[in-house]
Design a protein around this motif. Sequence first.
Motif, mmCIF file in Angstrom:
data_model
loop_
_atom_site.group_PDB
_atom_site.id
_atom_site.type_symbol
_atom_site.label_atom_id
_atom_site.label_comp_id
_atom_site.label_asym_id
_atom_site.label_seq_id
_atom_site.Cartn_x
_atom_site.Cartn_y
_atom_site.Cartn_z
ATOM 1 N N THR A 99 0.763 -1.482 -0.071
ATOM 2 C CA THR A 99 -0.103 -0.278 -0.084
ATOM 3 C C THR A 99 0.761 1.276 0.091
ATOM 4 O OG1 THR A 99 -0.132 -0.005 2.354
ATOM 5 C CG2 THR A 99 -2.047 -1.064 1.177
ATOM 6 N N CYS A 100 2.263 1.332 0.121
ATOM 7 C CA CYS A 100 3.116 2.527 0.048
ATOM 8 C C CYS A 100 3.252 3.219 -1.180
ATOM 9 C CB CYS A 100 4.291 2.089 0.884
ATOM 10 S SG CYS A 100 5.537 1.158 0.054
ATOM 11 N N ALA A 101 2.889 2.453 -2.087
ATOM 12 C CA ALA A 101 3.083 3.241 -3.472
ATOM 13 C C ALA A 101 4.708 3.463 -3.618
ATOM 14 C CB ALA A 101 2.538 4.480 -3.659
ATOM 15 N N GLY A 102 5.417 2.295 -3.270
ATOM 16 C CA GLY A 102 6.795 2.535 -3.539
ATOM 17 C C GLY A 102 7.011 2.071 -5.051
ATOM 18 N N GLN A 107 -2.715 4.953 -7.415
ATOM 19 C CA GLN A 107 -3.964 5.038 -8.014
ATOM 20 C C GLN A 107 -4.331 3.473 -8.931
ATOM 21 O OE1 GLN A 107 -1.605 7.082 -7.851
ATOM 22 N NE2 GLN A 107 -2.724 8.784 -7.245
ATOM 23 N N THR A 108 -3.277 2.715 -9.210
ATOM 24 C CA THR A 108 -3.130 1.690 -9.807
ATOM 25 C C THR A 108 -3.580 0.259 -8.901
ATOM 26 O OG1 THR A 108 -0.941 1.326 -9.630
ATOM 27 C CG2 THR A 108 -1.537 2.431 -11.434
ATOM 28 N N THR A 109 -3.691 0.585 -8.006
ATOM 29 C CA THR A 109 -4.076 -0.523 -6.799
ATOM 30 C C THR A 109 -5.500 -0.605 -6.566
ATOM 31 O OG1 THR A 109 -3.706 0.928 -4.721
ATOM 32 C CG2 THR A 109 -1.693 -0.470 -5.778
ATOM 33 N N PHE A 112 -9.187 -0.935 -1.772
ATOM 34 C CA PHE A 112 -8.661 -1.233 -0.240
ATOM 35 C C PHE A 112 -7.326 -0.799 0.048
ATOM 36 C CE2 PHE A 112 -6.531 -3.982 2.835
ATOM 37 C CZ PHE A 112 -6.893 -3.626 3.755
ATOM 38 N N PHE A 113 -6.611 -0.897 -0.885
ATOM 39 C CA PHE A 113 -5.044 -0.372 -0.435
ATOM 40 C C PHE A 113 -5.117 0.986 -0.813
ATOM 41 C CE2 PHE A 113 -4.002 -4.556 -2.413
ATOM 42 C CZ PHE A 113 -3.830 -5.485 -1.094
ATOM 43 N N GLN A 114 -5.717 1.541 -1.442
ATOM 44 C CA GLN A 114 -5.838 3.246 -1.739
ATOM 45 C C GLN A 114 -6.597 3.762 -0.249
ATOM 46 O OE1 GLN A 114 -7.683 4.747 -5.239
ATOM 47 N NE2 GLN A 114 -6.725 2.883 -6.522
ATOM 48 N N ALA A 115 -7.570 2.953 0.322
ATOM 49 C CA ALA A 115 -8.053 3.343 1.527
ATOM 50 C C ALA A 115 -7.370 3.318 2.839
ATOM 51 C CB ALA A 115 -9.443 2.631 1.832
ATOM 52 N N VAL A 116 -6.482 2.287 2.741
ATOM 53 C CA VAL A 116 -5.574 2.006 3.800
ATOM 54 C C VAL A 116 -4.126 2.825 3.749
ATOM 55 C CG1 VAL A 116 -4.147 0.137 4.969
ATOM 56 C CG2 VAL A 116 -6.468 -0.286 4.195
ATOM 57 N N ASN A 117 -3.802 3.195 2.674
ATOM 58 C CA ASN A 117 -2.560 3.972 2.519
ATOM 59 C C ASN A 117 -2.124 5.290 3.294
ATOM 60 O OD1 ASN A 117 -1.192 6.544 0.723
ATOM 61 N ND2 ASN A 117 -0.231 4.551 0.051
ATOM 62 N N PRO A 121 2.673 3.960 8.249
ATOM 63 C CA PRO A 121 3.662 4.735 8.182
ATOM 64 C C PRO A 121 4.664 4.551 7.170
ATOM 65 C CG PRO A 121 3.880 2.870 9.826
ATOM 66 C CD PRO A 121 2.553 2.837 9.267
ATOM 67 N N MET A 122 4.613 3.206 6.356
ATOM 68 C CA MET A 122 5.658 3.321 5.466
ATOM 69 C C MET A 122 5.270 4.173 4.043
ATOM 70 S SD MET A 122 7.288 0.027 3.687
ATOM 71 C CE MET A 122 7.902 -0.855 4.951
ATOM 72 N N THR A 123 4.067 4.392 3.966
ATOM 73 C CA THR A 123 3.780 5.586 2.972
ATOM 74 C C THR A 123 4.348 6.818 3.146
ATOM 75 O OG1 THR A 123 1.339 4.767 2.913
ATOM 76 C CG2 THR A 123 1.591 6.875 2.293
ATOM 77 N N TYR A 124 4.475 7.331 4.455
ATOM 78 C CA TYR A 124 5.088 8.626 4.455
ATOM 79 C C TYR A 124 6.687 8.454 4.331
ATOM 80 C CZ TYR A 124 0.471 9.696 6.125
ATOM 81 O OH TYR A 124 -0.945 9.981 6.081
ATOM 82 N N VAL A 125 7.185 7.308 4.767
ATOM 83 C CA VAL A 125 8.645 6.815 4.487
ATOM 84 C C VAL A 125 8.966 7.049 3.084
ATOM 85 C CG1 VAL A 125 10.604 5.283 4.545
ATOM 86 C CG2 VAL A 125 8.708 5.607 6.619
#
Length: 176
Positions: A99-102, A107-109, A112-117, A121-125
């Motif tokens: 979910t972190c978009a790394g 937007q391609t996920t 559910f993953f977009q809602a949890v993103n 914390p890894m999203t912000y990393v």
Amino acid sequence: AGFVFKPLNGRLLLAGANPVSAAFANYLPMAVFSLIQATLLMVVLQYGLQLQIDNVPAFYAVGYLTSLVFAAIMQLLMAAFGFPGRFLAIILLMLQLTTCAGTFPIQTTPGFFQAVNPYLPMTYVVEAMRQIMTGLDYGVVAFACLVLASFGAACFALTSMVAWRKRTVRMDDLHP
């Protein structure tokens, strides 16, 4: 680092130690070990993979903040849930990696993953590291660091609450 160290020292708690001090006493070795791991990882990224990094001190600072926050998360999960906390930590890691978009834009996920993103914390990393490596927007980096620090502080506070609760011996502790 979290799988090697005990999250809380039961003897220290039962001896009447302050729950915050007891939580910190067990967090400190985890934190030191995680900082060593983070240093090794960032050195390999910088020199082994030769990544272009616009702001090297910020790169290391965010890496160290990240390692401290994840050490606090690991301590909380293991203190609160015991052995199943290790399993929860692995599930949390897998969830964050997806979910972190790394790798791919969020937007391609799936939805559910977009809602949890935004709640992991890894999203912000990932956001902070992208900005640091390109040198574009340090406002994003500052916000990401604030969110990460908040995650770490919340996890440490919750670990202290778990330590406070574990100062009393319950029947489950005697007969697991």
